[in-house]
Motif scaffolding. Sequence first.
Motif, PDB file in Angstrom:
ATOM      1  N   SER A 136     -36.144  43.205  12.189  1.00  0.00           N
ATOM      2  CA  SER A 136     -34.956  42.495  11.730  1.00  0.00           C
ATOM      3  C   SER A 136     -34.527  41.433  12.737  1.00  0.00           C
ATOM      4  CB  SER A 136     -33.798  43.485  11.520  1.00  0.00           C
ATOM      5  OG  SER A 136     -34.112  44.396  10.496  1.00  0.00           O
ATOM      6  N   LEU A 137     -34.767  41.713  14.000  1.00  0.00           N
ATOM      7  CA  LEU A 137     -34.352  40.790  15.052  1.00  0.00           C
ATOM      8  C   LEU A 137     -35.415  39.745  15.372  1.00  0.00           C
ATOM      9  CD1 LEU A 137     -32.713  43.459  17.371  1.00  0.00           C
ATOM     10  CD2 LEU A 137     -31.504  41.604  16.202  1.00  0.00           C
ATOM     11  N   ASP A 190     -29.408  53.773  13.967  1.00  0.00           N
ATOM     12  CA  ASP A 190     -29.180  53.403  12.569  1.00  0.00           C
ATOM     13  C   ASP A 190     -27.991  52.462  12.431  1.00  0.00           C
ATOM     14  OD1 ASP A 190     -31.308  54.887  11.638  1.00  0.00           O
ATOM     15  OD2 ASP A 190     -30.110  56.683  11.271  1.00  0.00           O
ATOM     16  N   ALA A 191     -26.953  52.725  13.216  1.00  0.00           N
ATOM     17  CA  ALA A 191     -25.759  51.878  13.144  1.00  0.00           C
ATOM     18  C   ALA A 191     -26.052  50.469  13.660  1.00  0.00           C
ATOM     19  CB  ALA A 191     -24.620  52.504  13.938  1.00  0.00           C
ATOM     20  N   ASN A 192     -26.890  50.350  14.679  1.00  0.00           N
ATOM     21  CA  ASN A 192     -27.301  49.025  15.148  1.00  0.00           C
ATOM     22  C   ASN A 192     -28.103  48.295  14.081  1.00  0.00           C
ATOM     23  OD1 ASN A 192     -26.864  48.167  18.215  1.00  0.00           O
ATOM     24  ND2 ASN A 192     -27.015  50.407  18.165  1.00  0.00           N
ATOM     25  N   LEU A 193     -28.963  49.026  13.399  1.00  0.00           N
ATOM     26  CA  LEU A 193     -29.741  48.432  12.308  1.00  0.00           C
ATOM     27  C   LEU A 193     -28.808  47.949  11.195  1.00  0.00           C
ATOM     28  CD1 LEU A 193     -32.498  47.830  11.032  1.00  0.00           C
ATOM     29  CD2 LEU A 193     -32.539  50.183  10.186  1.00  0.00           C
ATOM     30  N   GLU A 249     -28.049  44.195   9.681  1.00  0.00           N
ATOM     31  CA  GLU A 249     -28.075  43.944   8.235  1.00  0.00           C
ATOM     32  C   GLU A 249     -26.821  43.190   7.806  1.00  0.00           C
ATOM     33  OE1 GLU A 249     -28.101  46.427   3.991  1.00  0.00           O
ATOM     34  OE2 GLU A 249     -28.344  47.493   5.890  1.00  0.00           O
ATOM     35  N   CYS A 250     -25.677  43.578   8.351  1.00  0.00           N
ATOM     36  CA  CYS A 250     -24.420  42.881   8.040  1.00  0.00           C
ATOM     37  C   CYS A 250     -24.471  41.437   8.527  1.00  0.00           C
ATOM     38  CB  CYS A 250     -23.242  43.600   8.693  1.00  0.00           C
ATOM     39  SG  CYS A 250     -22.861  45.207   7.957  1.00  0.00           S
ATOM     40  N   LEU A 251     -24.987  41.227   9.732  1.00  0.00           N
ATOM     41  CA  LEU A 251     -25.077  39.872  10.296  1.00  0.00           C
ATOM     42  C   LEU A 251     -25.963  38.972   9.446  1.00  0.00           C
ATOM     43  CD1 LEU A 251     -25.435  40.503  14.148  1.00  0.00           C
ATOM     44  CD2 LEU A 251     -23.588  39.267  13.014  1.00  0.00           C
ATOM     45  N   GLN A 252     -27.015  39.551   8.890  1.00  0.00           N
ATOM     46  CA  GLN A 252     -27.976  38.759   8.129  1.00  0.00           C
ATOM     47  C   GLN A 252     -27.654  38.734   6.630  1.00  0.00           C
ATOM     48  OE1 GLN A 252     -31.647  40.663   9.220  1.00  0.00           O
ATOM     49  NE2 GLN A 252     -31.789  39.594  11.178  1.00  0.00           N
ATOM     50  N   GLY A 253     -26.589  39.424   6.236  1.00  0.00           N
ATOM     51  CA  GLY A 253     -26.210  39.480   4.835  1.00  0.00           C
ATOM     52  C   GLY A 253     -25.413  38.261   4.424  1.00  0.00           C
ATOM     53  N   ASP A 254     -24.813  38.375   3.252  1.00  0.00           N
ATOM     54  CA  ASP A 254     -24.056  37.252   2.688  1.00  0.00           C
ATOM     55  C   ASP A 254     -22.619  37.288   3.201  1.00  0.00           C
ATOM     56  OD1 ASP A 254     -23.528  35.046   1.071  1.00  0.00           O
ATOM     57  OD2 ASP A 254     -22.759  36.335  -0.523  1.00  0.00           O
ATOM     58  N   CYS A 255     -22.439  36.872   4.441  1.00  0.00           N
ATOM     59  CA  CYS A 255     -21.101  36.863   5.029  1.00  0.00           C
ATOM     60  C   CYS A 255     -20.955  35.646   5.931  1.00  0.00           C
ATOM     61  CB  CYS A 255     -20.836  38.142   5.814  1.00  0.00           C
ATOM     62  SG  CYS A 255     -21.945  38.389   7.214  1.00  0.00           S
ATOM     63  N   GLN A 256     -19.707  35.278   6.169  1.00  0.00           N
ATOM     64  CA  GLN A 256     -19.397  34.114   6.999  1.00  0.00           C
ATOM     65  C   GLN A 256     -19.085  34.567   8.423  1.00  0.00           C
ATOM     66  OE1 GLN A 256     -19.680  30.951   5.818  1.00  0.00           O
ATOM     67  NE2 GLN A 256     -20.372  31.892   3.903  1.00  0.00           N
ATOM     68  N   VAL A 257     -20.080  34.453   9.294  1.00  0.00           N
ATOM     69  CA  VAL A 257     -19.904  34.803  10.711  1.00  0.00           C
ATOM     70  C   VAL A 257     -20.274  33.581  11.538  1.00  0.00           C
ATOM     71  CG1 VAL A 257     -20.594  36.350  12.590  1.00  0.00           C
ATOM     72  CG2 VAL A 257     -20.472  37.214  10.250  1.00  0.00           C
ATOM     73  N   SER A 258     -19.443  33.247  12.510  1.00  0.00           N
ATOM     74  CA  SER A 258     -19.686  32.049  13.323  1.00  0.00           C
ATOM     75  C   SER A 258     -20.963  32.206  14.134  1.00  0.00           C
ATOM     76  CB  SER A 258     -18.506  31.783  14.257  1.00  0.00           C
ATOM     77  OG  SER A 258     -18.377  32.829  15.197  1.00  0.00           O
ATOM     78  N   ILE A 259     -21.594  31.079  14.440  1.00  0.00           N
ATOM     79  CA  ILE A 259     -22.850  31.076  15.195  1.00  0.00           C
ATOM     80  C   ILE A 259     -22.653  31.722  16.562  1.00  0.00           C
ATOM     81  CG2 ILE A 259     -24.594  29.592  16.261  1.00  0.00           C
ATOM     82  CD1 ILE A 259     -24.135  27.604  13.982  1.00  0.00           C
ATOM     83  N   GLU A 260     -21.516  31.431  17.204  1.00  0.00           N
ATOM     84  CA  GLU A 260     -21.250  31.975  18.541  1.00  0.00           C
ATOM     85  C   GLU A 260     -21.182  33.495  18.516  1.00  0.00           C
ATOM     86  OE1 GLU A 260     -19.473  29.709  17.002  1.00  0.00           O
ATOM     87  OE2 GLU A 260     -19.956  27.867  18.101  1.00  0.00           O
TER      88      GLU A 260
END
Length: 762
Positions: free
Chosen positions: A608-609, A732-735, A739-750
């Motif tokens: 994933s990474l 599992d929680a890190n995985l 998954e959340c970071l790579q999902g359909d959400c708006q997270v800043s690049i920083e």
Amino acid sequence: MTRRSLRSSSEGIIEAKQALAAKGWTQEYLAGEVGLSSRQSIWKFLTGRPVERHVFKELCFKLALNWEDIADLPDESRVSRPLRVVEDNLDLEELTLRMRSQVRESIDTQCNTLQSSFELTQPPLQRVYTTVNFYLQPSYQRWLEVSDLEQSLAPSEGFHLSPIQYDSVVDLELVAQREKLVILGKPGAGKTTFLQYLALQCNQGKYRRDLIPCFIELRSVWDQGDGEPINFLAYFVTCGKSYGFSNQQTLTLLQEGKFLCLLDGLDEVPQLMRESLCKNIETFTQDFYKNQVIITSRSSAQQFHFRGFTYVEMADFDAQQIDCFVQKWFGAVMADKTEAKNKAQQFLEQLERPENKPIRELAITPILLNLLCSVFKERVSFPRQRTKLYQAGLDILLQRWDQARGIDRDGFYHDLSLVHKLKLLSQIAAITFTENRYFFESRDILGIIENYLTENFSFKEDLENLWLTSEAVLKSIELQHGILVERAKDIYSFSHLTFQEYLTARKIIANDNQNLEDELTKLADQMLDFRWREVILLIMSMLPKADVMIEKMKQFLDNLVKQDLDLQTFLESLNRKVKSMKTSYDEAAVRAFYFTLFRHRDLNLALSLDSNFAKKEQLNPEILLDSTLARAFMDSLNLLDNPSAKNFLNLCFTLELEQKFPLESEFLTGFKQLKLKLPNPDEGKEAIVNWVKNQGKQWVEMFRDILIQYRQIGYDWQLNQQQKELWNSYYDANLFLVECLQGDCQVSIEVKKTIKSTLLLP
């Protein structure tokens, strides 16, 4: 002087309603066809009220009717039309065949279209019809406890909230065994579709070719125009007249049981008229008991018991039925058969992916499966933002399903705005989900409804009315939408776990800023609970900016590490190992690789990474070496547990590293000395087993020492069971965080960069 308005006669009302039903139009649609801004004139037209003359004629024209036959005109104003009268001397068989031939075109027109008018692709019914099953014991007849239903929940990939699987029977097998049936089911379960299919099968001589099919939409014909429910004898006689049959001929056919009477949508008749209509149905079925009669209704509308009828309930689609429907659906809507087959296969393959489990849970309901197929046809994938798909499904069930069918509900709940309905359902979902309840008794839901009504409406001083209204609201939610369904006597659940999760997410998002941050903090603390993960993913996609949620989840993981000193030490050793290596891979991905190297060797987080971990032939030589050494060490542990010549040879083969990897001199020397201490395979099985028992454990510890000294891997952490569970949960929680970071959400690049760079660090 010509009258300025016209009204429909009682016979004309029946004929007009039949024509409207045959075309599959709603009253709203007919109004649009005539250019009217509302359906008020349509209502008047269908209830015998005066309608402007030009509008009346235009309505008749659109319905392919002769306006003079429909209007309530003086006898001298009528224009007689030649009608082919059926001869009186026909025997019963000839009479039946003659009427079957007369109704054939009408049934084909009326029944070969799926009953929905919203923006979904609607192929011909016969091309997509999929065999359905019926439960022989409806839900409301099951005397079960919540605990009985909870036992049916299995934490598996196939988990959903379908009823416990009781005895069921296939569609045509059921109707062949029962002359009188009441078919119950939730909205969109396929009740109308089944009746239409049965009418078509009868029409084509594939089912009971000795009967005359008659498909009646009760919502279209229940009112005779004088406020009284339909008289079925008069209805059949009038229909017979329109085909040239005398009253006596139609009566003879009824008395001899020559009709297949399919009465669709008892729940769609206004509540005030339903009891009277049921009595008329009862009278008709008793007077003309030889006819086969099948009635459909939504489960929650079942209040009247028809004597001599068997009550059954439509089952959800199973995996095989989903597969069948999908292949038929794409085959029917796409001209290129090869492309249709490929797209159906793509649909089914994507539906089976683990990340699409919530979508797969919707597919058990036919109307929602139709929605999924329509969406997939345009995108060749399911929407990345699943919330849009869930909202579309709720939109169909909450309002468009009834609207498209021209159904007006009555009662307090009907007058609630869509916003209030969603807020109430969200409150029920959030409370029950937070309390880990998938099934709940009616009194529990009534308490939630009462609280909502008290907070939002004027019920504070009228407790009796509050209680009655709450009961009516609960029944209306089940009747009108099927989002809450009765699984057993007075025990409910959401129709789909997906809706319970989505509505829970909506409830959390609806908080104001300060309360929302508190809720997100609580939500982050649920990361280790797999039940909450879909809710978290949905909330991430619904937040306008998800930075705060992601940071709180990372903070929770960091606090988790502080609970275990061994885990902190392990992460420090991982970091030292990675820092000592020369690699172009993402460092967090390398840490993830080594985290599971001596445990379950899971590569999901590393992949994933950094996708380069998927290219085994291009892996960094150091990583390949450590991976091989770890496999050899695990082989040595397996040999200790299961001494055998086969396991010993496996270990020897894995230890052949010198020609495969460039080894440092000191490590090579120590590694060769270690191998020299192994027994000679030629000494035989008994010698190998004895060596393992006497020297094997010491040899394994020497192997571990070499791995630690030269490769910085293989530490023996001697974890207890609680630590093992904690370390697994942490991984599992890190995985899940990734998954959340790579999902359909708006997270800043920083924030993304910071989170990824600090994963798996103490």
